[in-house]
Scaffold this motif. Structure first.
Motif, PDB file in Angstrom:
ATOM      1  N   ILE A 173       0.878  -1.393   0.090  1.00  0.00           N
ATOM      2  CA  ILE A 173      -0.055  -0.128  -0.001  1.00  0.00           C
ATOM      3  C   ILE A 173       0.830   1.365   0.043  1.00  0.00           C
ATOM      4  CG2 ILE A 173      -1.758   1.325   1.318  1.00  0.00           C
ATOM      5  CD1 ILE A 173      -2.895  -1.268   0.298  1.00  0.00           C
ATOM      6  N   ASP A 174       0.325   2.341  -0.826  1.00  0.00           N
ATOM      7  CA  ASP A 174       1.178   3.500  -0.987  1.00  0.00           C
ATOM      8  C   ASP A 174       0.704   4.496  -0.239  1.00  0.00           C
ATOM      9  OD1 ASP A 174       3.349   5.103  -1.890  1.00  0.00           O
ATOM     10  OD2 ASP A 174       1.859   6.117  -3.249  1.00  0.00           O
ATOM     11  N   LYS A 175      -0.831   4.820  -0.022  1.00  0.00           N
ATOM     12  CA  LYS A 175      -1.612   5.665   0.432  1.00  0.00           C
ATOM     13  C   LYS A 175      -2.595   5.060   1.200  1.00  0.00           C
ATOM     14  CE  LYS A 175      -3.725   9.936  -0.106  1.00  0.00           C
ATOM     15  NZ  LYS A 175      -4.347  11.121  -1.017  1.00  0.00           N
ATOM     16  N   ILE A 176      -3.178   5.698   2.139  1.00  0.00           N
ATOM     17  CA  ILE A 176      -4.430   5.040   2.832  1.00  0.00           C
ATOM     18  C   ILE A 176      -5.481   6.392   2.972  1.00  0.00           C
ATOM     19  CG2 ILE A 176      -3.628   3.212   4.155  1.00  0.00           C
ATOM     20  CD1 ILE A 176      -3.409   4.812   6.618  1.00  0.00           C
ATOM     21  N   TYR A 214     -22.287   0.862   1.205  1.00  0.00           N
ATOM     22  CA  TYR A 214     -23.069   1.625   0.351  1.00  0.00           C
ATOM     23  C   TYR A 214     -22.519   1.656  -1.115  1.00  0.00           C
ATOM     24  CZ  TYR A 214     -24.663   4.061   4.528  1.00  0.00           C
ATOM     25  OH  TYR A 214     -25.001   4.429   5.741  1.00  0.00           O
ATOM     26  N   GLY A 215     -21.809   0.749  -1.246  1.00  0.00           N
ATOM     27  CA  GLY A 215     -21.173   0.315  -2.759  1.00  0.00           C
ATOM     28  C   GLY A 215     -19.736   1.373  -2.789  1.00  0.00           C
ATOM     29  N   GLN A 216     -19.351   1.851  -1.652  1.00  0.00           N
ATOM     30  CA  GLN A 216     -17.950   2.692  -1.633  1.00  0.00           C
ATOM     31  C   GLN A 216     -17.154   1.664  -1.507  1.00  0.00           C
ATOM     32  OE1 GLN A 216     -19.912   2.019   1.126  1.00  0.00           O
ATOM     33  NE2 GLN A 216     -18.929   2.152   3.055  1.00  0.00           N
ATOM     34  N   CYS A 217     -16.940   0.313  -1.499  1.00  0.00           N
ATOM     35  CA  CYS A 217     -15.796  -0.739  -1.690  1.00  0.00           C
ATOM     36  C   CYS A 217     -15.521  -1.086  -3.109  1.00  0.00           C
ATOM     37  CB  CYS A 217     -15.824  -1.388  -0.536  1.00  0.00           C
ATOM     38  SG  CYS A 217     -15.719  -0.620   1.174  1.00  0.00           S
ATOM     39  N   ALA A 218     -16.452  -0.978  -4.155  1.00  0.00           N
ATOM     40  CA  ALA A 218     -16.398  -1.392  -5.223  1.00  0.00           C
ATOM     41  C   ALA A 218     -15.482  -0.911  -6.140  1.00  0.00           C
ATOM     42  CB  ALA A 218     -17.702  -1.398  -5.773  1.00  0.00           C
ATOM     43  N   THR A 219     -14.105  -0.944  -5.805  1.00  0.00           N
ATOM     44  CA  THR A 219     -12.897  -0.449  -6.461  1.00  0.00           C
ATOM     45  C   THR A 219     -12.230  -1.478  -7.145  1.00  0.00           C
ATOM     46  OG1 THR A 219     -11.530  -0.613  -4.638  1.00  0.00           O
ATOM     47  CG2 THR A 219     -12.725   1.327  -4.739  1.00  0.00           C
ATOM     48  N   GLU A 220     -12.800  -2.652  -7.584  1.00  0.00           N
ATOM     49  CA  GLU A 220     -11.750  -3.616  -8.058  1.00  0.00           C
ATOM     50  C   GLU A 220     -11.343  -3.483  -9.442  1.00  0.00           C
ATOM     51  OE1 GLU A 220     -15.169  -4.325  -7.003  1.00  0.00           O
ATOM     52  OE2 GLU A 220     -14.550  -5.248  -4.983  1.00  0.00           O
ATOM     53  N   ALA A 221     -12.266  -2.716 -10.285  1.00  0.00           N
ATOM     54  CA  ALA A 221     -11.831  -2.360 -11.789  1.00  0.00           C
ATOM     55  C   ALA A 221     -11.095  -1.180 -11.721  1.00  0.00           C
ATOM     56  CB  ALA A 221     -13.260  -2.007 -12.514  1.00  0.00           C
ATOM     57  N   TRP A 222     -10.702  -0.607 -10.780  1.00  0.00           N
ATOM     58  CA  TRP A 222      -9.751   0.723 -11.053  1.00  0.00           C
ATOM     59  C   TRP A 222      -8.605   0.394 -11.221  1.00  0.00           C
ATOM     60  CZ3 TRP A 222     -11.257   4.624  -6.413  1.00  0.00           C
ATOM     61  CH2 TRP A 222     -12.632   4.859  -6.575  1.00  0.00           C
ATOM     62  N   LYS A 223      -7.788   1.116 -12.476  1.00  0.00           N
ATOM     63  CA  LYS A 223      -6.503   0.806 -12.636  1.00  0.00           C
ATOM     64  C   LYS A 223      -5.866   2.175 -13.016  1.00  0.00           C
ATOM     65  CE  LYS A 223      -7.143  -3.712 -13.574  1.00  0.00           C
ATOM     66  NZ  LYS A 223      -7.449  -4.194 -12.356  1.00  0.00           N
ATOM     67  N   ASN A 224      -4.546   2.416 -12.755  1.00  0.00           N
ATOM     68  CA  ASN A 224      -3.670   3.502 -12.886  1.00  0.00           C
ATOM     69  C   ASN A 224      -4.142   4.695 -11.806  1.00  0.00           C
ATOM     70  OD1 ASN A 224      -2.174   2.059 -14.728  1.00  0.00           O
ATOM     71  ND2 ASN A 224      -4.014   2.735 -16.331  1.00  0.00           N
ATOM     72  N   ILE A 225      -4.451   4.352 -10.753  1.00  0.00           N
ATOM     73  CA  ILE A 225      -4.892   5.228  -9.831  1.00  0.00           C
ATOM     74  C   ILE A 225      -3.963   5.980  -9.441  1.00  0.00           C
ATOM     75  CG2 ILE A 225      -6.480   5.903  -7.856  1.00  0.00           C
ATOM     76  CD1 ILE A 225      -7.947   5.081 -10.159  1.00  0.00           C
ATOM     77  N   VAL A 226      -3.906   7.392  -8.930  1.00  0.00           N
ATOM     78  CA  VAL A 226      -2.627   8.212  -8.153  1.00  0.00           C
ATOM     79  C   VAL A 226      -3.289   8.864  -7.300  1.00  0.00           C
ATOM     80  CG1 VAL A 226      -1.476   8.197 -10.554  1.00  0.00           C
ATOM     81  CG2 VAL A 226      -3.083  10.222  -9.664  1.00  0.00           C
ATOM     82  N   GLY A 228      -7.133   1.879   0.340  1.00  0.00           N
ATOM     83  CA  GLY A 228      -5.836   1.843   0.148  1.00  0.00           C
ATOM     84  C   GLY A 228      -5.568   1.851  -1.187  1.00  0.00           C
ATOM     85  N   LEU A 229      -4.534   2.720  -1.604  1.00  0.00           N
ATOM     86  CA  LEU A 229      -3.768   2.786  -2.739  1.00  0.00           C
ATOM     87  C   LEU A 229      -2.600   1.941  -2.932  1.00  0.00           C
ATOM     88  CD1 LEU A 229      -3.700   3.919  -5.861  1.00  0.00           C
ATOM     89  CD2 LEU A 229      -2.547   6.133  -4.733  1.00  0.00           C
ATOM     90  N   LYS A 230      -2.592   0.875  -3.827  1.00  0.00           N
ATOM     91  CA  LYS A 230      -1.603   0.209  -3.880  1.00  0.00           C
ATOM     92  C   LYS A 230      -0.503   0.471  -4.840  1.00  0.00           C
ATOM     93  CE  LYS A 230      -2.357  -4.341  -3.346  1.00  0.00           C
ATOM     94  NZ  LYS A 230      -2.605  -5.632  -3.375  1.00  0.00           N
ATOM     95  N   ASN A 231       1.064   0.062  -4.721  1.00  0.00           N
ATOM     96  CA  ASN A 231       1.879   0.648  -5.630  1.00  0.00           C
ATOM     97  C   ASN A 231       1.559   0.298  -6.920  1.00  0.00           C
ATOM     98  OD1 ASN A 231       3.414   1.326  -3.078  1.00  0.00           O
ATOM     99  ND2 ASN A 231       4.397  -0.542  -2.899  1.00  0.00           N
ATOM    100  N   ASP A 232       1.060  -0.611  -7.374  1.00  0.00           N
ATOM    101  CA  ASP A 232       0.795  -0.900  -8.728  1.00  0.00           C
ATOM    102  C   ASP A 232      -0.449   0.058  -9.359  1.00  0.00           C
ATOM    103  OD1 ASP A 232      -1.559  -2.100  -7.673  1.00  0.00           O
ATOM    104  OD2 ASP A 232      -1.019  -3.883  -8.353  1.00  0.00           O
ATOM    105  N   GLY A 233      -0.988   1.069  -8.636  1.00  0.00           N
ATOM    106  CA  GLY A 233      -2.117   1.979  -9.375  1.00  0.00           C
ATOM    107  C   GLY A 233      -3.387   1.400  -8.942  1.00  0.00           C
ATOM    108  N   THR A 234      -3.611   0.033  -8.310  1.00  0.00           N
ATOM    109  CA  THR A 234      -4.842  -0.298  -8.009  1.00  0.00           C
ATOM    110  C   THR A 234      -5.607  -0.036  -6.636  1.00  0.00           C
ATOM    111  OG1 THR A 234      -4.090  -2.431  -7.196  1.00  0.00           O
ATOM    112  CG2 THR A 234      -4.723  -2.563  -9.609  1.00  0.00           C
ATOM    113  N   VAL A 235      -6.830  -0.297  -6.301  1.00  0.00           N
ATOM    114  CA  VAL A 235      -7.302   0.533  -5.201  1.00  0.00           C
ATOM    115  C   VAL A 235      -8.011  -1.069  -4.372  1.00  0.00           C
ATOM    116  CG1 VAL A 235      -9.027   2.091  -3.985  1.00  0.00           C
ATOM    117  CG2 VAL A 235      -7.420   2.625  -6.076  1.00  0.00           C
ATOM    118  N   VAL A 236      -7.748  -0.967  -3.162  1.00  0.00           N
ATOM    119  CA  VAL A 236      -8.480  -2.000  -2.289  1.00  0.00           C
ATOM    120  C   VAL A 236      -9.296  -1.015  -1.124  1.00  0.00           C
ATOM    121  CG1 VAL A 236      -6.956  -4.016  -2.322  1.00  0.00           C
ATOM    122  CG2 VAL A 236      -6.421  -2.051  -0.563  1.00  0.00           C
TER     123      VAL A 236
END
Length: 143
Positions: A57-60, A85-97, A69-77
């Motif tokens: 993880i790079d940022k929380i 509320y649907g706020q955790c549906a980040t599985e498809a996110w890529k290249n996030i900074v 959590g923003l992972k080092n590879d640009g994905t999000v957990v």
């Protein structure tokens, strides 16, 4: 480190936490170490994070019971200990900074400057659980 709070319910002792690069607090206290490990208090949350792929993880971001959590590879957990509320549906996110959450809405910005949002309300307004919106319209979702 000892965390003190005016709110008796939120008092947590995190004396074993070392090598922190970031801390955040909602109804839980979260620390990000320099090696990308996320620590949480209450401690039973640590096992959930470990089992849900919370490493590198790079940022929380934390709000209420929602941790992102923003992972080092640009994905999000993301995980919530409260209402989903649907706020955790980040599985498809890529290249996030960059990431942020208000507990009901999670937003990210990708490497092209496009903001992505997930939350049930967005499905009604933007016709998708993963929606790309202009930064200028973001404010209404973060209220």
């Amino acid at each position: 480190m000892t965390v003190e709070s005016q709110n008796e319910i939120q008092k947590r002792t995190v004396e074993q936490w070392t090598n922190l690069k970031q801390i955040a607090a909602g109804t839980v206290f979260v620390g990000l170490t320099t090696d990308g490990t996320v620590l949480a208090e209450p401690g039973n949350l640590n096992l959930k994070l470990k089992n849900a792929g919370w490493c590198d993880i790079d940022k929380i971001a934390v709000s209420g019971d929602t941790l992102v959590g923003l992972k080092n590879d640009g994905t999000v957990v993301a995980i919530t200990c409260g209402t989903d509320y649907g706020q955790c549906a980040t599985e498809a996110w890529k290249n996030i900074v960059d990431i942020e959450t208000n507990g009901k809405v999670t937003v990210g910005v990708n490497d092209k400057g496009v903001c992505v949002v997930c939350e049930n309300h967005c499905m009604e307004v933007l016709y998708g659980s993963l929606a790309e919106i202009n930064i200028g319209t973001l404010e209404r979702f973060m209220e």
